[in-house]
Design a protein around this motif. Structure first.
Motif, PDB file in Angstrom:
ATOM      1  N   LEU A 143       0.816  -1.214   0.000  1.00 16.10           N
ATOM      2  CA  LEU A 143       0.000   0.000   0.000  1.00 16.10           C
ATOM      3  C   LEU A 143       0.850   1.264   0.000  1.00 16.10           C
ATOM      4  O   LEU A 143       0.605   2.187  -0.790  1.00 16.10           O
ATOM      5  N   ILE A 144       1.830   1.321   0.882  1.00 19.23           N
ATOM      6  CA  ILE A 144       2.592   2.562   0.991  1.00 19.23           C
ATOM      7  C   ILE A 144       3.537   2.733  -0.194  1.00 19.23           C
ATOM      8  O   ILE A 144       3.742   3.850  -0.684  1.00 19.23           O
ATOM      9  N   VAL A 145       4.110   1.631  -0.698  1.00 19.95           N
ATOM     10  CA  VAL A 145       4.968   1.720  -1.877  1.00 19.95           C
ATOM     11  C   VAL A 145       4.172   2.228  -3.077  1.00 19.95           C
ATOM     12  O   VAL A 145       4.674   3.010  -3.895  1.00 19.95           O
ATOM     13  N   SER A 146       2.918   1.821  -3.174  1.00 22.28           N
ATOM     14  CA  SER A 146       2.093   2.230  -4.316  1.00 22.28           C
ATOM     15  C   SER A 146       1.836   3.731  -4.350  1.00 22.28           C
ATOM     16  O   SER A 146       1.450   4.270  -5.390  1.00 22.28           O
ATOM     17  N   ARG A 147       2.059   4.401  -3.230  1.00 19.91           N
ATOM     18  CA  ARG A 147       1.809   5.838  -3.163  1.00 19.91           C
ATOM     19  C   ARG A 147       3.081   6.676  -3.175  1.00 19.91           C
ATOM     20  O   ARG A 147       3.041   7.887  -3.007  1.00 19.91           O
ATOM     21  N   ILE A 157       7.905   9.692   1.951  1.00 25.48           N
ATOM     22  CA  ILE A 157       7.305   8.573   2.687  1.00 25.48           C
ATOM     23  C   ILE A 157       6.245   9.088   3.655  1.00 25.48           C
ATOM     24  O   ILE A 157       5.151   8.518   3.765  1.00 25.48           O
ATOM     25  N   ASP A 158       6.546  10.183   4.354  1.00 20.46           N
ATOM     26  CA  ASP A 158       5.566  10.779   5.264  1.00 20.46           C
ATOM     27  C   ASP A 158       4.306  11.205   4.512  1.00 20.46           C
ATOM     28  O   ASP A 158       3.180  10.994   4.981  1.00 20.46           O
ATOM     29  N   GLU A 159       4.497  11.795   3.343  1.00 21.46           N
ATOM     30  CA  GLU A 159       3.358  12.249   2.546  1.00 21.46           C
ATOM     31  C   GLU A 159       2.516  11.060   2.088  1.00 21.46           C
ATOM     32  O   GLU A 159       1.274  11.092   2.164  1.00 21.46           O
ATOM     33  N   ALA A 160       3.177   9.996   1.622  1.00 20.62           N
ATOM     34  CA  ALA A 160       2.451   8.801   1.189  1.00 20.62           C
ATOM     35  C   ALA A 160       1.705   8.176   2.361  1.00 20.62           C
ATOM     36  O   ALA A 160       0.556   7.744   2.219  1.00 20.62           O
ATOM     37  N   TYR A 161       2.334   8.140   3.512  1.00 18.79           N
ATOM     38  CA  TYR A 161       1.734   7.577   4.723  1.00 18.79           C
ATOM     39  C   TYR A 161       0.477   8.355   5.099  1.00 18.79           C
ATOM     40  O   TYR A 161      -0.584   7.775   5.363  1.00 18.79           O
ATOM     41  N   ASN A 162       0.573   9.662   5.119  1.00 14.94           N
ATOM     42  CA  ASN A 162      -0.573  10.499   5.517  1.00 14.94           C
ATOM     43  C   ASN A 162      -1.705  10.412   4.508  1.00 14.94           C
ATOM     44  O   ASN A 162      -2.890  10.419   4.885  1.00 14.94           O
ATOM     45  N   LYS A 163      -1.392  10.314   3.241  1.00  8.20           N
ATOM     46  CA  LYS A 163      -2.432  10.156   2.227  1.00  8.20           C
ATOM     47  C   LYS A 163      -3.134   8.814   2.378  1.00  8.20           C
ATOM     48  O   LYS A 163      -4.348   8.705   2.172  1.00  8.20           O
ATOM     49  N   LEU A 164      -2.355   7.812   2.736  1.00 13.69           N
ATOM     50  CA  LEU A 164      -2.921   6.483   2.905  1.00 13.69           C
ATOM     51  C   LEU A 164      -3.971   6.461   4.005  1.00 13.69           C
ATOM     52  O   LEU A 164      -4.971   5.748   3.915  1.00 13.69           O
ATOM     53  N   LEU A 165      -3.765   7.246   5.041  1.00  6.95           N
ATOM     54  CA  LEU A 165      -4.724   7.308   6.153  1.00  6.95           C
ATOM     55  C   LEU A 165      -6.071   7.866   5.722  1.00  6.95           C
ATOM     56  O   LEU A 165      -7.083   7.626   6.384  1.00  6.95           O
ATOM     57  N   GLN A 166      -6.087   8.621   4.621  1.00  2.00           N
ATOM     58  CA  GLN A 166      -7.327   9.253   4.152  1.00  2.00           C
ATOM     59  C   GLN A 166      -8.118   8.362   3.200  1.00  2.00           C
ATOM     60  O   GLN A 166      -9.219   8.716   2.783  1.00  2.00           O
TER      61      GLN A 166
END
Length: 380
Positions: A263-267, A278-287
């Motif tokens: 999931l996180i790699v895909s973003r 990585i932080d940006e992808a992580y935070n987007k994933l939460l949404q």
């Protein structure tokens, strides 16, 4: 060759990654034991089960894989089993086997292509011999047979919700245990489910129906496996990631299961990635809705305790270090004074078995920081 980035469906062939030690152990154990993949959802049980099936097939075993997620009745169960038997190699479907199958399905009206279209199974009655006749079919097959049941508890939930469901599901589980016993010389059974089978049988007082099945633990990737998994995934989509950034990504996830890593790699953006990326992808994933099923399934899986389970998770999602059992119980008791301490123990064990929580030095906390942050972001 890098593995492909596939999110969600089971991986097969060259895209299957890691698990070599677990596979070797499972190959040995399945010779003489029935196994249950004891792991939370999204750890990769179905992918592992399919790979083990392929391994045993290459050794000359008959292999049958039945996905029970869309099956909601015993009749449908027998249909699915028949259909999968018909997919065995022609060499396995000898005249003797076909004769046994005909006897087994004598009460079912068959279509011209040999598949059942109308079932008249008298399941749960004294006249019922369907499981016995299925055992005869399996025992007649040449060589050993591996039968894989995926999502068994989904079927059990469907049976329990039907009229007379409690009786029907207990009858099914007793018959299924008898089937395993009757085929013990020829068949091995692998059971896996993203919903805890043992949680279900405990809640319904039928743990004895699976006491012949050994748990096979399938955990998260080791740190070394997880790093290599990240490297192969990122290489397949043109992402360049340093060792330091990879370690940072895995610390953010906190639980090295394939799905979370995918999931996180895909973003992540194509090209060289930084910790900020990585932080940006992580935070987007939460949404996103990627974790919504973790919440939705509480209502289906936890029955009368669903609201209490939700309250426990809401309480713990704001506690990074976790809480002791007494603290959790007191928090729940304040709102549900009829809830007993023994029930709390069973509930916490269920939440751990299903991957929500982990116990660390007497503290219960979210197993994954990613799941905890999603819970906090969405439900608090």
């Amino acid at each position: 060759m890098a593995i492909k980035l596939k999110i969600g469906p089971p991986v097969i062939g060259e895209d299957f990654f890691g698990r070599w030690n677990e596979l070797k152990k499972a190959e040995v154990l399945i010779q003489d034991n029935n196994l249950m993949l004891a792991a939370p959802r999204r750890v990769g049980k179905t992918s592992f089960a399919r790979r083990l099936k392929d391994v045993q097939s290459a050794k000359g075993w008959n292999t049958i894989f039945i996905d029970l997620e869309e099956i909601n009745s015993v009749t449908h169960f027998f249909r699915a089993f028949h259909n999968e038997l018909m997919k065995l190699p022609e060499a396995s479907l000898t005249d003797k086997v076909k004769t046994k199958m005909k006897k087994w399905l004598s009460g079912i009206e068959m279509s011209t292509n040999g598949l059942p279209v109308k079932a008249m199974v008298k399941f749960g009655t004294s006249e019922n011999d369907d499981f016995k006749e299925l055992a005869e079919v399996l025992n007649t097959l040449d060589n050993h047979t591996l039968v894989v049941f995926d999502e068994l508890t989904v079927l059990l939930e469907s049976l329990s919700e039907a009229n007379g469901g409690e009786r029907e599901v207990k009858t099914f589980m007793n018959q299924f245990r008898a089937l395993r016993t009757a085929t013990s010389e020829k068949c091995r059974w692998l059971i896996c489910s993203s919903i805890g089978v043992r949680n279900f049988t405990t809640q319904h007082n039928m743990s004895d129906t699976i006491n012949d099945v050994s748990d096979f633990d399938l955990g998260a990737f080791s740190d070394a496996e997880a790093r290599e998994f990240v490297n192969q995934l990122t290489a397949s989509v043109g992402i360049k990631i340093s060792v330091d950034a990879t370690n940072y990504l895995l610390r953010k996830i906190g639980w090295n299961i394939p799905f979370f890593i995918q999931l996180i790699v895909s973003r992540l953006p194509v090209g060289k990635v930084s910790k900020a990326n990585i932080d940006e992808a992580y935070n987007k994933l939460l949404q996103t809705g990627s974790f919504d099923t973790w919440y939705e399934r509480l209502s289906k899986e936890y029955g009368r305790n669903k609201d209490i389970a939700k309250l426990v998770l809401k309480y713990l999602c704001v506690c990074t270090e976790g809480k002791k059992r007494d603290d959790i119980f007191n928090h729940i008791y304040a709102k549900y004074p009829s809830f007993e301490s023994d029930d709390m123990g069973l509930l916490l064990r269920a939440l751990m078995n299903d991957g929500y929580l982990v116990k660390d030095r007497e503290q219960y906390r979210f197993r994954s920081p990613l799941l905890r942050d999603y819970w906090k972001e969405t439900y608090c």
